[in-house]
Enzyme design. Structure first.
Site, short mmCIF file in Angstrom:
data_model
loop_
_atom_site.label_atom_id
_atom_site.label_comp_id
_atom_site.label_asym_id
_atom_site.label_seq_id
_atom_site.Cartn_x
_atom_site.Cartn_y
_atom_site.Cartn_z
N HIS A 145 9.40 13.58 10.04
CA HIS A 145 10.27 14.32 10.95
C HIS A 145 11.59 14.69 10.27
CE1 HIS A 145 11.93 15.04 15.13
NE2 HIS A 145 13.04 14.90 14.44
N GLU A 146 12.24 13.70 9.69
CA GLU A 146 13.55 13.94 9.07
C GLU A 146 13.41 14.74 7.77
OE1 GLU A 146 16.22 13.43 10.71
OE2 GLU A 146 15.14 12.40 12.30
N HIS B 68 13.24 18.37 8.67
CA HIS B 68 14.57 18.90 8.96
C HIS B 68 15.27 19.30 7.67
CE1 HIS B 68 14.82 18.37 13.22
NE2 HIS B 68 14.87 17.05 13.22
#
Length: 231
Positions: free
Chosen positions: A23-24, A27
């Protein structure tokens, strides 16, 4: 909320680490692709979980389908296109969890399809091994759907807040931005209602997409889903 046995914890740990890390990373990676190298320069464009994990957020996700990691720093000034850059870099996080959920669901579908062959190959240990794989893949779907839905809530500081802000008309953005100060309190209230008030708002939001993925992607029969999650 915290009634989790050691076996389930052993299953959740690697899935949670993967879900939060990817997820990160997404980003940071898509922010870089859109023109902002801030996260890259700070070492966040990596799949090393130690660079991303927030201790409290990780612990929360171990015990419930919500949680968070350390926010990836983004400087929109660097984006080639401000609005598009924010939407892509911010949306990449929840989108990565949707993709992971689908991949876990496909593994679950494959397990169900090849179960007779696995039973013959594994012999006496088949039931234990298949149950372990089923649980692992199932938790992969649940955790990632939960993380995607939670992060898409239009509440500060979640991804959904920043996405919603960019999709609004300029005259509505200022009023909506003013709700940021109440964001953390709203999140706490949602969690407390589910824990102590027996009103699981998150559960109601997470259940439909989770059932959809398990039924139509994983191919689990409806009667099995009713047995696991109720009608």
């Amino acid at each position: 909320m915290f009634d989790i046995d050691p076996v389930e914890m052993m299953i959740r740990v690697p899935i949670v680490l993967m879900a939060l890390t990817v997820h990160e990373f997404c980003h940071a990676y898509f922010a870089l692709r859109m023109g902002d190298p801030t996260a890259y320069r700070l070492g966040r464009c990596t799949l090393n979980p130690l660079k991303h994990l927030d201790p409290l957020g990780t612990i929360c996700l171990m015990f419930a389908p919500i949680g968070w990691a350390k926010p990836v720093p983004i400087n929109p000034i660097n984006f080639h296109d401000w609005k598009k850059g924010i939407l892509v870099a911010t949306g990449a996080g929840p989108a990565s969890n949707v993709v992971q959920a689908i991949l876990w669901a496909l593994l679950l579908r494959g397990l169900m399809f090849f179960m007779p062959q696995l039973e013959r190959m594994l012999g006496p240990n088949a039931e234990t091994a298949i149950d372990a794989m089923f649980s692992f893949f199932l938790v992969g779907v649940i955790v990632n759907i939960g993380l995607a839905v939670f992060n898409c809530l239009p509440v500060y500081p979640l991804d959904g807040f920043h996405i919603s802000l960019q999709l609004m008309r300029p005259e509505s953005q200022e009023r909506f931005a003013g709700t940021a100060q109440y964001g953390p309190m709203i999140i706490i209230a949602i969690v407390l209602l589910g824990t102590f008030g027996n009103v699981s708002i998150l559960g109601m939001l997470i259940r439909p997409p989770m059932i959809f993925v398990l039924q139509y992607v994983a191919g689990l029969p409806e009667e099995l889903l009713i047995g696991m999650f109720g009608g």
